[in-house]
Design a protein around this motif. Structure first.
Motif, mmCIF file in Angstrom:
data_model
loop_
_atom_site.group_PDB
_atom_site.id
_atom_site.type_symbol
_atom_site.label_atom_id
_atom_site.label_comp_id
_atom_site.label_asym_id
_atom_site.label_seq_id
_atom_site.Cartn_x
_atom_site.Cartn_y
_atom_site.Cartn_z
ATOM 1 N N VAL A 47 4.297 -0.481 4.143
ATOM 2 C CA VAL A 47 2.997 -0.974 4.614
ATOM 3 C C VAL A 47 2.402 -1.874 3.535
ATOM 4 O O VAL A 47 2.271 -1.482 2.379
ATOM 5 C CB VAL A 47 2.034 0.209 4.900
ATOM 6 N N CYS A 48 2.043 -3.092 3.945
ATOM 7 C CA CYS A 48 1.461 -4.058 3.025
ATOM 8 C C CYS A 48 0.162 -4.604 3.605
ATOM 9 O O CYS A 48 -0.076 -4.528 4.810
ATOM 10 C CB CYS A 48 2.431 -5.213 2.768
ATOM 11 N N LYS A 49 -0.673 -5.187 2.721
ATOM 12 C CA LYS A 49 -1.976 -5.692 3.139
ATOM 13 C C LYS A 49 -2.200 -7.034 2.445
ATOM 14 O O LYS A 49 -1.872 -7.190 1.270
ATOM 15 C CB LYS A 49 -3.037 -4.670 2.727
ATOM 16 N N ILE A 80 0.822 -1.211 0.000
ATOM 17 C CA ILE A 80 0.000 0.000 0.000
ATOM 18 C C ILE A 80 0.852 1.255 0.000
ATOM 19 O O ILE A 80 0.605 2.186 -0.753
ATOM 20 C CB ILE A 80 -0.959 -0.015 1.219
ATOM 21 N N MET A 85 -4.779 -9.421 0.820
ATOM 22 C CA MET A 85 -6.147 -9.368 0.286
ATOM 23 C C MET A 85 -6.228 -10.152 -1.015
ATOM 24 O O MET A 85 -5.206 -10.508 -1.604
ATOM 25 C CB MET A 85 -6.581 -7.923 0.036
ATOM 26 N N TYR A 127 -10.746 -7.398 -5.322
ATOM 27 C CA TYR A 127 -10.678 -5.960 -5.049
ATOM 28 C C TYR A 127 -10.824 -5.152 -6.336
ATOM 29 O O TYR A 127 -11.597 -4.195 -6.396
ATOM 30 C CB TYR A 127 -9.341 -5.640 -4.360
#
Length: 137
Positions: free
Chosen positions: A22-24, A14, A26, A31
């Motif tokens: 920062v990673c997510k 992200i 998903m 998405y």
């Protein structure tokens, strides 16, 4: 990456420039699908404003004037802008004040449903005025 792989999902970065990045985790395909679906829905709900044109003559009669006025009011009620134009031909070009009177009468005729966005002005052989619908407040 191991947690994303174990969950059979994607690791999406992200904010890569942050410290630490920062990673997510998903489902990226889902998405993207939902994002395009939202964009299509927003596009469907938006109103495209068209510019309709009404042409008047310098020697327009009362009934023709009223008919064109009613047509203009229909356009304005449906939310479109209207371009009113008068074409001057031959010797008519020597009498722009007559065209100005017609434009003022036309604006007066439509004043309950419109506001003059751009006042009547000569542009070459044409006199042009723009009307926009009155906002319903």
């Amino acid at each position: 990456m191991e947690a994303a792989y174990a969950a059979d999902l994607d690791l999406v970065c992200i904010s890569p420039n942050a410290e630490p990045p920062v990673c997510k985790i998903m489902d990226y395909g889902k998405y993207r699908f939902e994002q395009t679906k939202r964009e299509k829905e927003a596009k469907k709900n938006q109103k495209v404003i068209e510019v309709k044109e009404i042409r008047l003559g310098l020697s327009i009669d009362v009934h023709d004037f009223e008919t064109k006025g009613r047509q203009t009011i229909k356009f304005l009620q449906s939310g479109n802008k209207v371009k009113v134009s008068i074409r001057f031909r031959g010797r008519e070009l020597g009498h722009p004040e007559i065209g100005m009177d017609i434009m003022e009468r036309f604006a007066e005729f439509c004043k309950d449903h419109s506001s003059v966005e751009k006042a009547a002005k000569m542009e070459g052989r044409n006199m042009i005025m723009f009307l926009s619908p009155k906002s319903a407040k």
